[in-house]
Write a protein that holds these residues in place. Structure first.
Motif, mmCIF file in Angstrom:
data_model
loop_
_atom_site.group_PDB
_atom_site.id
_atom_site.type_symbol
_atom_site.label_atom_id
_atom_site.label_comp_id
_atom_site.label_asym_id
_atom_site.label_seq_id
_atom_site.Cartn_x
_atom_site.Cartn_y
_atom_site.Cartn_z
ATOM 1 N N ASP A 1 0.825 -1.072 -0.121
ATOM 2 C CA ASP A 1 -0.021 -0.129 0.040
ATOM 3 C C ASP A 1 0.997 0.948 0.062
ATOM 4 N N LEU A 2 0.949 1.818 -1.195
ATOM 5 C CA LEU A 2 2.099 3.069 -1.355
ATOM 6 C C LEU A 2 1.539 4.176 -0.374
ATOM 7 N N SER A 3 0.184 4.328 -0.210
ATOM 8 C CA SER A 3 -0.183 5.552 0.508
ATOM 9 C C SER A 3 0.057 5.374 2.019
ATOM 10 N N THR A 4 0.402 4.303 2.359
ATOM 11 C CA THR A 4 0.921 3.872 4.017
ATOM 12 C C THR A 4 2.376 3.407 4.333
ATOM 13 N N GLY A 5 2.851 2.970 2.912
ATOM 14 C CA GLY A 5 4.103 2.327 3.485
ATOM 15 C C GLY A 5 4.090 0.820 3.592
ATOM 16 N N GLU A 6 2.928 0.317 3.829
ATOM 17 C CA GLU A 6 2.701 -1.102 4.435
ATOM 18 C C GLU A 6 3.241 -2.154 3.357
ATOM 19 N N LEU A 7 4.014 -2.993 3.613
ATOM 20 C CA LEU A 7 4.433 -3.847 2.774
ATOM 21 C C LEU A 7 4.379 -5.348 3.523
ATOM 22 N N VAL A 8 3.613 -6.278 2.990
ATOM 23 C CA VAL A 8 3.352 -7.468 3.607
ATOM 24 C C VAL A 8 3.493 -8.514 2.770
ATOM 25 N N ALA A 9 4.102 -9.892 3.101
ATOM 26 C CA ALA A 9 4.212 -10.919 2.327
ATOM 27 C C ALA A 9 3.791 -12.200 2.909
ATOM 28 N N GLU A 10 3.133 -13.181 2.175
ATOM 29 C CA GLU A 10 2.752 -14.432 2.795
ATOM 30 C C GLU A 10 3.140 -15.853 2.025
ATOM 31 N N MET A 11 3.415 -16.724 2.733
ATOM 32 C CA MET A 11 3.781 -18.191 1.745
ATOM 33 C C MET A 11 2.389 -18.663 1.782
ATOM 34 N N ALA A 12 2.152 -19.489 0.748
ATOM 35 C CA ALA A 12 1.036 -20.448 0.355
ATOM 36 C C ALA A 12 1.481 -21.731 -0.148
ATOM 37 N N ALA B 1 3.033 9.276 4.832
ATOM 38 C CA ALA B 1 3.285 8.856 3.536
ATOM 39 C C ALA B 1 3.600 9.779 2.361
ATOM 40 N N ARG B 2 2.480 10.396 2.192
ATOM 41 C CA ARG B 2 2.398 11.781 1.270
ATOM 42 C C ARG B 2 3.744 12.641 1.434
ATOM 43 N N ILE B 3 3.893 12.909 2.608
ATOM 44 C CA ILE B 3 5.096 13.839 2.777
ATOM 45 C C ILE B 3 6.376 13.048 2.708
ATOM 46 N N SER B 4 6.817 11.947 2.877
ATOM 47 C CA SER B 4 7.697 11.061 2.605
ATOM 48 C C SER B 4 8.055 10.923 0.976
ATOM 49 N N LEU B 5 6.943 11.008 0.322
ATOM 50 C CA LEU B 5 6.891 10.912 -1.368
ATOM 51 C C LEU B 5 7.118 12.198 -1.718
#
Length: 742
Positions: free
Chosen positions: A29-40, A251-255
């Motif tokens: 989610d680029l608007s919050t900076g959240e990066l998540v990964a999951e195995m399946a 996030a907007r400020i950092s971008l």
């Protein structure tokens, strides 16, 4: 505001020795900076993960034309998950080795072990592909993405897309609903959050309830503290209502897209952090020994007072939307800026005096000194007075109603004014950029504070709903029993036009009451009952109080649902095939810690086929030690009530009804014992079927039940409708109660 907007990627391994593959899904989610990964572990699990993520867009490796490779598999997974916008990218972005190296450089670490994905190169491949695509292809700044989070499936209840849809856990589960947005879902009932951050976090909590008993009880402890300390709860919710979306703002400020109002919003939020932390700490003492989660949340709230003071001391409040408009920096911040503004202010006075002097010199009363961006400063006179202007006036523009002029004196002053204004704006921009850089330098503590505020918001929302809706704290443990007294359906009881909800009890375990075979009429409440049990379990493991008089919940690892009839024509699957595939998924993946909700099995084929399949499924669930899951089995096959006599863990239950004349009254009460019939004809009459159809159906039912045949062996119901009127008489004469005492 209350939903994350994800970009997703899925990575696929090469076939293992046994021919299977592994899968990983990642979302940004680029608007919050959240990066998540999951195995399946399989395709279905990967599709389920993508459906939970519900991305707005997905990226897949570009097809290299080599057949059934990773590109084709990834594209198929995205299609199966319903991702409508899928963008092919260079396949090298998904190379695990380069992705790991890229992530290590980006996060400034020597390995990804600290993020929990050091041993999962496939997860790193999916996450790295996302970041490289956003940075290199979309040319977007990703400096505010400061960590990658591995979704730990082992500590979470598994809820696939079917379970979320059948149980109405999340908004949008049902199509063509006329209910207000979110009103028809568990999320809609529980969402009383005061911030967009909290709303997004609640959505994720409902998607992935906990399986860890300590973690669940930690949340329940926090909710109980807030329920017991209403003063702190009110104070916390009041403060949170004044906090903007801190996650997306930073996030907007950092971008580099954040303006003065965004920076002021950060300061405004940070100023309210001490009051929020104080309310959280106050509530933590309401129940001795139960406030550890609240204390941790309060400890994560960093008000950054120096940064807040710096912002407020330098920026005007309210500030203009953009820096290009000027007027952003307060007076007194920079002496040079003050001098330039003073020059601009003096210029306005000079222009006013100059206009008055020219009016007096020329005698032209309509003379005005004006300004626009095209011509700068000019003298404007009406067309009728143009002949009276002095020779020193230099014509700039002729209009229909007048003339515009300048003078050497006015031109010289204009150059001074313009230079001062341009320099002032340049200086304001420089001061603001330095201030914005100071905010960006605090991105990590601000993001941590935003997450803490979101957690506090969700817990306060759950406490508010518990108080408003009469919920109680469930007792959650590691046992195998589900014991609910006076349980209610959290969504249906809140519908404005619903009848008074009748609470019901439940007792399930993995021994004497493992399978509840529930019979009774259509529309009587079987489906509502079995769903409400599952929803109460989901609520408890989310950390919410539940709609019941009391509840004891043994932790469930997964909720399976087989509900309703639907086909999948695009993939060539009939209604019955879909039903059988969903049932097969349950039998192949359920464990003794699972909860299974079966609302009819075998209705899509012949009666004998359906009964045979349903019976065999029940036996398998009962007799297979590796499965043996707690099961709620609603059915119209009365033959299945005989299971209670052959399976020690099966019990019969039914929905009570009251017969009245040729109709019925639904009592909505679940009781032990089997129903003697389904009352389908009575329900058809309530639906408005023509009387002739109802009468004829009664005749046919009577003949079928009495197994009558004509002399030539033909079923009586197929012959003249005048041959038998007994059904009508039976329907008219019935005025009995199905169960003694009602």
């Amino acid at each position: 505001d209350d939903r994350n907007n994800y970009l997703a990627a899925v990575a696929v391994s090469e076939p293992c020795r046994g021919g299977g593959r592994r899968y990983a899904a990642a979302a940004l989610d680029l608007s919050t900076g959240e990066l998540v990964a999951e195995m399946a572990d399989g395709e279905e699990e990967a599709v389920s993960a993508l459906r939970r993520i519900a991305p707005g867009e997905g990226i897949v490796p570009r097809d290299d034309g080599t057949g059934e490779g990773s590109a084709e598999i990834c594209a198929r997974l995205m299609q199966s998950a319903g991702v409508r916008c899928v963008t092919p990218v260079d396949s090298w972005l998904f190379d695990a080795e380069s992705a790991v190296a890229m992530l290590e450089r980006h996060f400034g670490v020597r390995s990804l072990d600290g993020f929990g994905c050091g041993g999962e190169p496939l997860a790193a491949a999916a996450a790295g592909a996302l970041l490289q695509h956003v940075r290199d292809n979309l040319r977007r700044d990703i400096s505010h993405v400061r960590r990658i989070r591995m979704a730990d499936s082992s500590g979470r209840m598994v809820l696939d897309d079917a379970a979320c849809r059948h149980l109405d856990l999340l908004p949008g589960a049902r199509e063509n609903t006329s209910a207000p947005e979110y009103a028809d879902s568990l999320y809609g009932v529980l969402n009383a959050t005061r911030t967009p951050m909290g709303a997004r976090l609640l959505y994720r909590w409902i998607q992935r309830p906990l399986c860890d008993v300590d973690g669940i009880n930690g949340r329940l402890d926090a909710v109980e503290c807030l329920v017991k300390d209403r003063k702190s709860l009110t104070a916390l919710r009041t403060v949170l209502g004044e906090v903007r979306d801190l996650e997306r703002t930073i996030a907007r400020i950092s971008l580099g897209r954040g303006g003065p109002r965004d920076v002021l919003a950060v300061a405004s939020a940070l100023k309210r952090v001490p009051a929020a932390a104080e309310a959280v700490r106050g509530a933590s003492a309401a129940v001795p020994g139960c406030g550890s989660l609240l204390l941790r949340i309060a400890g994560d709230m960093d008000p950054l007072p120096e940064l807040s003071r710096e912002i407020e001391s330098k920026l005007n409040d309210p500030a203009p939307a953009g820096i290009s408009e000027g007027g952003v920096i307060r007076d007194g911040v920079d002496p040079e800026l003050d001098d330039l503004r003073s020059a601009a202010s003096d210029a306005r006075a000079w222009i006013a005096a100059y206009q008055a002097g020219e009016v007096e010199k020329t005698g032209i009363k309509t003379l005005k000194v004006k300004y626009n961006k095209v011509f700068g400063y000019f003298i404007e006179v009406s067309a009728g007075q143009a002949a009276n202007v002095p020779e020193r006036y230099i014509r700039k523009q002729t209009m229909v109603n007048g003339e515009r002029f300048t003078t050497p004196e006015l031109k010289e002053r204009e150059e001074k004014i313009s230079g001062a204004a341009a320099r002032a704006l340049e200086l304001e921009q420089s001061i603001f950029e330095k201030l914005r850089a100071e905010v960006v330098a605090q991105t990590v503590p601000i993001q941590t504070t935003a997450r803490a505020l979101a957690e506090a918001d969700v817990l306060a929302s759950l406490a508010d709903r518990a108080l408003a809706l009469g919920y109680v704290r469930p007792r959650v443990n590691g046992g195998d029993s589900i014991i609910i007294e006076g349980g209610r359906h959290p969504v249906i009881e809140q519908l404005p036009d619903a009848e008074r909800f009748v609470p019901n009890d439940t007792r399930l375990d993995c021994s004497g009451r493992q399978i509840m075979v529930i019979t009774g009429p259509n529309m009587a409440g079987k489906s509502t009952y079995i769903r409400q049990v599952a929803m109460i379990v989901v609520m408890a493991q989310t950390g919410s109080f539940v709609p019941a008089d009391s509840a004891e919940i043994g932790v469930v690892d997964r909720v399976f649902t087989r509900v309703g009839a639907s086909d999948d024509l695009v993939r060539g699957r009939s209604t019955f095939m879909v039903e059988m595939q969903e049932t097969a998924n349950i039998l192949n993946n359920a464990t003794p810690r699972s909860l299974i909700v079966l609302d009819e099995i075998g209705r899509g084929t012949s009666t004998f086929d359906g009964i045979s399949i349903a019976w065999a499924v029940a036996e398998y669930l009962h007799n297979t030690a590796s499965v043996k899951a707690k099961t709620l089995f609603a059915t119209h096959y009365h033959e299945l009530t005989a299971l209670a006599a052959t399976l020690s863990g099966a019990v019969n239950c039914s929905v009570m009804v009251k017969e009245r004349g040729d109709g019925i009254v639904f009592l909505r009460k679940i009781t032990d014992g089997a129903a003697d019939k389904s009352y389908g004809i009575a329900v058809a009459k309530l639906a408005g079927m023509p009387d002739t159809v109802i009468e004829r159906a009664g005749e046919i039912l009577t003949n079928l039940e009495s197994d009558e045949f004509s002399e030539n062996g033909k079923a009586v119901f197929a012959e003249s409708r005048n041959r038998n009127r007994r059904a009508k008489k039976i329907l008219e004469d019935r005025n009995l109660l199905l169960f003694e005492g009602y």
